[in-house]
Design a protein around this motif. Sequence first.
Motif, PDB file in Angstrom:
ATOM      1  N   HIS A  24     -11.495  -0.571  -1.390  1.00 57.75           N
ATOM      2  CA  HIS A  24     -12.034  -2.091  -1.387  1.00 57.75           C
ATOM      3  C   HIS A  24     -13.388  -2.279  -1.296  1.00 57.75           C
ATOM      4  CE1 HIS A  24      -7.978  -3.593  -0.659  1.00 57.75           C
ATOM      5  NE2 HIS A  24      -7.772  -2.703   0.207  1.00 57.75           N
TER       6      HIS A  24
ATOM      7  N   ILE B 148     -12.796  -7.414   6.441  1.00 51.56           N
ATOM      8  CA  ILE B 148     -13.198  -6.048   6.573  1.00 51.56           C
ATOM      9  C   ILE B 148     -14.734  -6.026   6.681  1.00 51.56           C
ATOM     10  CG2 ILE B 148     -12.965  -3.758   5.894  1.00 51.56           C
ATOM     11  CD1 ILE B 148     -10.185  -4.655   4.855  1.00 51.56           C
ATOM     12  N   TYR B 149     -15.187  -6.712   5.453  1.00 53.16           N
ATOM     13  CA  TYR B 149     -16.863  -6.789   5.083  1.00 53.16           C
ATOM     14  C   TYR B 149     -17.512  -7.262   6.652  1.00 53.16           C
ATOM     15  CZ  TYR B 149     -16.425  -5.645   0.269  1.00 53.16           C
ATOM     16  OH  TYR B 149     -16.169  -5.177  -0.904  1.00 53.16           O
TER      17      TYR B 149
ATOM     18  N   HIS C  41       0.818  -1.124   0.102  1.00 52.80           N
ATOM     19  CA  HIS C  41      -0.059   0.134   0.050  1.00 52.80           C
ATOM     20  C   HIS C  41       0.807   1.396   0.078  1.00 52.80           C
ATOM     21  CE1 HIS C  41      -2.730  -2.961   1.457  1.00 52.80           C
ATOM     22  NE2 HIS C  41      -3.821  -2.345   0.821  1.00 52.80           N
TER      23      HIS C  41
ATOM     24  N   ARG D 258     -10.474  -6.208  -5.068  1.00 55.14           N
ATOM     25  CA  ARG D 258     -10.205  -7.532  -4.523  1.00 55.14           C
ATOM     26  C   ARG D 258     -11.348  -7.665  -3.407  1.00 55.14           C
ATOM     27  NH1 ARG D 258      -4.296  -8.769  -2.679  1.00 55.14           N
ATOM     28  NH2 ARG D 258      -5.584 -10.935  -3.049  1.00 55.14           N
ATOM     29  N   GLN D 259     -12.543  -7.747  -3.921  1.00 55.17           N
ATOM     30  CA  GLN D 259     -13.709  -7.878  -2.964  1.00 55.17           C
ATOM     31  C   GLN D 259     -13.806  -9.353  -2.424  1.00 55.17           C
ATOM     32  OE1 GLN D 259     -16.238  -6.128  -5.765  1.00 55.17           O
ATOM     33  NE2 GLN D 259     -17.222  -5.040  -4.597  1.00 55.17           N
TER      34      GLN D 259
ATOM     35  N   GLU E 248      -8.811 -12.008   2.993  1.00 53.96           N
ATOM     36  CA  GLU E 248      -8.441 -10.737   4.123  1.00 53.96           C
ATOM     37  C   GLU E 248      -9.465  -9.728   4.125  1.00 53.96           C
ATOM     38  OE1 GLU E 248      -6.162 -11.144   6.412  1.00 53.96           O
ATOM     39  OE2 GLU E 248      -5.966 -13.534   5.613  1.00 53.96           O
ATOM     40  N   ILE E 249      -9.900  -9.407   2.831  1.00 50.49           N
ATOM     41  CA  ILE E 249     -10.900  -8.109   2.767  1.00 50.49           C
ATOM     42  C   ILE E 249     -12.276  -8.519   3.076  1.00 50.49           C
ATOM     43  CG2 ILE E 249     -11.820  -6.516   0.980  1.00 50.49           C
ATOM     44  CD1 ILE E 249      -8.780  -6.443   1.251  1.00 50.49           C
ATOM     45  N   GLN E 250     -12.616 -10.123   2.947  1.00 58.78           N
ATOM     46  CA  GLN E 250     -13.666 -10.295   3.694  1.00 58.78           C
ATOM     47  C   GLN E 250     -13.833 -10.092   5.055  1.00 58.78           C
ATOM     48  OE1 GLN E 250     -16.758 -11.454   2.392  1.00 58.78           O
ATOM     49  NE2 GLN E 250     -15.638 -10.855   0.212  1.00 58.78           N
TER      50      GLN E 250
ATOM     51  N   SER F  47     -11.086 -11.405  -1.899  1.00 59.62           N
ATOM     52  CA  SER F  47     -10.028 -11.855  -1.018  1.00 59.62           C
ATOM     53  C   SER F  47     -10.549 -12.247   0.303  1.00 59.62           C
ATOM     54  CB  SER F  47      -9.027 -10.613  -1.016  1.00 59.62           C
ATOM     55  OG  SER F  47      -8.015 -10.787  -0.096  1.00 59.62           O
TER      56      SER F  47
ATOM     57  N   CYS G  98     -10.702   1.856   4.873  1.00 62.88           N
ATOM     58  CA  CYS G  98     -10.020   0.721   3.938  1.00 62.88           C
ATOM     59  C   CYS G  98     -11.439   0.472   2.795  1.00 62.88           C
ATOM     60  CB  CYS G  98     -10.296  -0.643   4.720  1.00 62.88           C
ATOM     61  SG  CYS G  98      -9.214  -0.740   6.092  1.00 62.88           S
ATOM     62  N   MET G  99     -12.608   0.685   3.156  1.00 61.54           N
ATOM     63  CA  MET G  99     -13.784   0.344   2.136  1.00 61.54           C
ATOM     64  C   MET G  99     -13.441   1.666   1.094  1.00 61.54           C
ATOM     65  SD  MET G  99     -14.663  -2.355   2.757  1.00 61.54           S
ATOM     66  CE  MET G  99     -15.952  -2.521   1.528  1.00 61.54           C
TER      67      MET G  99
END
Length: 401
Positions: A280, A293-294, A247, A284-285, A289-291, A287, A276-277
Amino acid sequence: MCGLLLASTTVFGQGDGIPTDEASISAGMELFDGNCSSCHQVHEKGVGPALKNVYDRRDVKWLTKFIKHPGKTIESGDAYATALYDKFKPTIMPNQDLSDEEILQVLAYVKDVTVKGPAKQATAAADASGTEGAAAPQGMVVSSNLLVGVIIGLLVLLGIVLIVLVVLANVLTQYLRQQKGLDEEDETYINAKFSFASIFKSQVFIGMSSFVFIMIVAKVTIDSLFAVGVQQGYAPDQPIQFSHKLHAGYYEIDCKYCHTGVEKSKNANIPSANICMNCHNSIRQNSPEIQKIYSAIENDEPIQWVRVHNLPDLAYFNHSQHVKVGGVECQTCHGEIEKMEVVQQHSLLTMGWCIDCHRKTDVNAKGNAYYDKMVEMHDATSKEPMKVKDIGGLECAKCHY
């Protein structure tokens, strides 16, 4: 303004209404650094295209609409906006909560940097930060180097003493052997064979060895005491595998974009999930790791980040004072964060390390009227630049009150 403005040579408008006064340009620079610089540069392509002459490619009215609502502009079928999305997808900037006046200020800064050119842009940035030519202060090394030197010196001295004793013993022995009339006891002593055991049993050797042993134990003890509370190199596992190297390094996202409080608060603050959102929500929705965050957002729960840098409660430190006023770069204390896959504590963060920095660092007084009188008084009595220590940087109450 994390949007993507497609590079083009076609002139759509002349950017009428863009202010040119220094106040607007200065305000635009702050807005650009906080909202745009993570994706855009003026003269070079970043995550998005270079913004040089963007006010000539589209008129101010279109730019304002796109900056505020890029998604709606694309959905409306606007040909230019659609071309932007097709070229840089899936990256798309989030809506920007900027007023029309603030957008004009950003454009004023972009236009000013465009006119100055790349070289002058770099110079202006260095002047603004007040850190051009400043070297990162070196921290104090927690090590009893004096003890190491003493021990080595004693070992050398012990070796010399032993050599001298052996030489003297040989000389005296040879001398006595040449003498006549020696009694039986003397003859026995002179003719005795040399033994290392006798050296190790001697009071001199035992005394010197004991002293060296005590010094080694003292060194280890002092080093251990100095290391209490020092977590240099600490790199804990985080709940989400976030890469600063990706990043901050590859995408060159400015630290202040995520750590929003660094210029206006005591704390730099850990970024919330909504920051982050900003990216994102479309990158890379899927991913794993991103999940995470969701999931945190859906459950209305904060991400349990593990703190890496932690000062004791008895010490006061203010990020805004150092970063905004002092112009200290993040890397000065945190190391080359843009190269760290996993963040670790780079510096000692001890009192001695801070004091050493205050002794060596020049006060960033340029353009700050608060320091004018202090600089005048300092220059009247000294030819050296004014250091932090000269304005009370070594006073106990500065950090402990």
